[in-house]
Design an enzyme around this catalytic site. Sequence first.
Site, PDB file in Angstrom:
ATOM      1  N   TYR A   1      11.826   4.709  -3.876  1.00 26.39           N
ATOM      2  CA  TYR A   1      11.431   4.663  -2.194  1.00 26.39           C
ATOM      3  C   TYR A   1      11.057   3.254  -1.893  1.00 26.39           C
ATOM      4  O   TYR A   1      10.275   2.764  -2.544  1.00 26.39           O
ATOM      5  CB  TYR A   1      10.470   5.675  -1.894  1.00 26.39           C
ATOM      6  CG  TYR A   1      10.047   5.634  -0.353  1.00 26.39           C
ATOM      7  CD1 TYR A   1       8.962   5.247  -0.067  1.00 26.39           C
ATOM      8  CD2 TYR A   1      10.928   6.080   0.514  1.00 26.39           C
ATOM      9  CE1 TYR A   1       8.528   5.080   1.325  1.00 26.39           C
ATOM     10  CE2 TYR A   1      10.684   5.930   1.941  1.00 26.39           C
ATOM     11  CZ  TYR A   1       9.564   5.468   2.274  1.00 26.39           C
ATOM     12  OH  TYR A   1       9.028   5.547   3.644  1.00 26.39           O
TER      13      TYR A   1
ATOM     14  N   ASP B   1      10.368  -4.628  -6.179  1.00 29.10           N
ATOM     15  CA  ASP B   1       9.339  -3.859  -5.034  1.00 29.10           C
ATOM     16  C   ASP B   1       8.051  -3.561  -5.708  1.00 29.10           C
ATOM     17  O   ASP B   1       8.173  -2.546  -6.415  1.00 29.10           O
ATOM     18  CB  ASP B   1      10.160  -2.641  -4.319  1.00 29.10           C
ATOM     19  CG  ASP B   1       9.338  -2.039  -3.307  1.00 29.10           C
ATOM     20  OD1 ASP B   1       9.978  -0.894  -2.751  1.00 29.10           O
ATOM     21  OD2 ASP B   1       8.075  -2.395  -3.297  1.00 29.10           O
TER      22      ASP B   1
ATOM     23  N   LYS C   1       0.230  -2.507   0.251  1.00 33.14           N
ATOM     24  CA  LYS C   1      -0.841  -1.659  -0.168  1.00 33.14           C
ATOM     25  C   LYS C   1      -2.123  -2.534  -0.548  1.00 33.14           C
ATOM     26  O   LYS C   1      -2.769  -2.876   0.475  1.00 33.14           O
ATOM     27  CB  LYS C   1      -0.342  -0.585  -1.172  1.00 33.14           C
ATOM     28  CG  LYS C   1       0.781   0.503  -0.899  1.00 33.14           C
ATOM     29  CD  LYS C   1       1.055   1.297  -1.907  1.00 33.14           C
ATOM     30  CE  LYS C   1       2.323   1.886  -1.549  1.00 33.14           C
ATOM     31  NZ  LYS C   1       1.963   3.100  -0.590  1.00 33.14           N
TER      32      LYS C   1
HETATM   33  P1  KE4 Z   1       5.010   1.250   3.681  1.00 34.60           P
HETATM   34  O1  KE4 Z   1       6.143   0.752   4.826  1.00 34.60           O
HETATM   35  O2  KE4 Z   1       4.801   2.737   3.953  1.00 34.60           O
HETATM   36  O3  KE4 Z   1       3.894   0.240   3.957  1.00 34.60           O
HETATM   37  O4  KE4 Z   1       5.762   0.896   2.596  1.00 34.60           O
HETATM   38  C1  KE4 Z   1       6.974   1.542   2.046  1.00 34.60           C
HETATM   39  C2  KE4 Z   1       6.962   1.480   0.482  1.00 34.60           C
HETATM   40  C3  KE4 Z   1       7.649   0.529  -0.059  1.00 34.60           C
HETATM   41  N1  KE4 Z   1       7.816   0.359  -1.545  1.00 34.60           N
HETATM   42  C4  KE4 Z   1       7.139   1.212  -2.037  1.00 34.60           C
HETATM   43  C5  KE4 Z   1       7.286   1.211  -3.743  1.00 34.60           C
HETATM   44  C6  KE4 Z   1       6.176   2.069  -1.735  1.00 34.60           C
HETATM   45  O5  KE4 Z   1       5.656   3.059  -2.561  1.00 34.60           O
HETATM   46  C7  KE4 Z   1       6.284   2.367  -0.211  1.00 34.60           C
HETATM   47  C8  KE4 Z   1       5.075   3.333   0.462  1.00 34.60           C
HETATM   48  N2  KE4 Z   1       4.861   4.612  -0.509  1.00 34.60           N
HETATM   49  C9  KE4 Z   1       4.370   5.620   0.342  1.00 34.60           C
HETATM   50  C10 KE4 Z   1       3.885   6.657  -0.966  1.00 34.60           C
HETATM   51  N3  KE4 Z   1       4.834   7.272  -1.613  1.00 34.60           N
HETATM   52  C11 KE4 Z   1       3.490   5.668   1.287  1.00 34.60           C
HETATM   53  C12 KE4 Z   1       2.919   6.890   1.970  1.00 34.60           C
HETATM   54  C13 KE4 Z   1       3.656   7.277   3.104  1.00 34.60           C
HETATM   55  O6  KE4 Z   1       4.714   7.309   3.262  1.00 34.60           O
HETATM   56  O7  KE4 Z   1       2.884   7.767   3.925  1.00 34.60           O
END
Ligand code: KE4
Length: 428
Positions: free
Chosen positions: A144, A239, A267
């Site tokens: 993801y 990523d 993060k």
């Molecule tokens: P954000 O747009 O949520 O800041 O980041 C997206 C993203 C991109 N790449 C990786 C490897 C990620 O893990 C994420 C976001 N991770 C999720 C947890 N699985 C965030 C939690 C959520 O969606 O509320």
Amino acid sequence: MNTHNSISLFEKACELIPGGVNSPVRAFKSVGLKPHFIKSGKGCRIVDEDGNEFIDYVCSWGPLILGHCHPEVLDSLARVMRDGTSFGAPTKREIEMAEIICSMIPSIEMVRLVSSGTEATMSAIRLARGFTGRDMIIKFSGCYHGHSDSLLARAGSGAATFSIPDSLGVPSCVVEQTLVAPYNDLDATREKFELCPDRIAAIIVEPVAGNMGVVPPSPGFLQGLRKLCDEYASVLIFDEVMTGFRVSKGGAQELYGITPDLTCLGKVIGGGLPVAAFGGSRKIMECLAPVGGVYQAGTLSGNPLAVAAGLATLKTLMRDDPYHDLEQKSARLENGIRNILDKNKIKNKINRVGSMMSVFFHPGPIENYDQVLSSDKQKFNRFFASMLEQGIYLAPSAFEAWFISTAHSIDDIDLTIKCAQDSLDEYV
Ligand code: KE4
């Protein structure tokens, strides 16, 4: 456990906010429960609106590697906020942030700050397309990268080379440019290049997958991706939104010794405030507006408050180098839970890289998304519910990562292991 206030707050939230939450996974749907509304956090603990206290292994989904309300993060925010919250103009601290990122991740010669991981990966894809003049990308099942249209794609059925949308509202014409291969499958990835030679702008990969639960790269996988991108002149995008500054000071690329062309960060880099970034070689990054023709922008990119929290976090990590300590504590948790599951003859596979880990109720191995999906989700949900009841707040999905912070003590880890024993006696 009294959850009266959370239940009534959730009812009210559901009237005004879709699903009662501002991000789907928080709704606890995957574990079949109602979410707890959190009131405060300190160190490795959080307290909900009913006064229930939990040891927290979500840590805001990864950002809080130093735990909640770390004094140096709070002090930095207090110092900066009185000078203003946002200017929409360049500030000195953004240079300082760029310097520390480039010093911690040598493959990054230039970096652009954004406000979310989604923005970082979406922008990196556009940049790779602009730099190569090609349109297609390769991603991996179970990975993801945020919710931009190009990346909400899953493998078409059977031998179909084109992907299908992984969400309503994503035009199929968009995801036709996205090819999806199984994680850890170099042969399948090479086939995509052979099918579409000279048309693939980039591979984007989580160098340690964390969004199907934790799935490490198999030996040679990342090296193979590097080789394929070199062979076909495509851009290799790591990523590292989850792994950056988490699995080592220099992220997964330092841990595995692979140099990507572009890196996405998020993060930890914001220390709990909205900071993300993407960066790489000067040659590629200078294709970005206003220097080059690849457009990318953001009102709150490099926001002074968010950058102050991120800087305090990264400086603390640089100074304290807590990674050995995090490794010891995380290994203790992994081994403690594995020993309990083995002793109770419960099939399990625990995947861990540094301070991110997942427990799968599956004999193993767990090396790709299909194997993840064949794990026992109901057993995980019973385990989750029992741990929550005992005051241990795990990620509310069998397909997410747990995070250990510097604020988790050995006693917290041992208490967690004891709770796992008690939960197996009752629930699993
Ligand atoms: P954000 O747009 O949520 O800041 O980041 C997206 C993203 C991109 N790449 C990786 C490897 C990620 O893990 C994420 C976001 N991770 C999720 C947890 N699985 C965030 C939690 C959520 O969606 O509320």
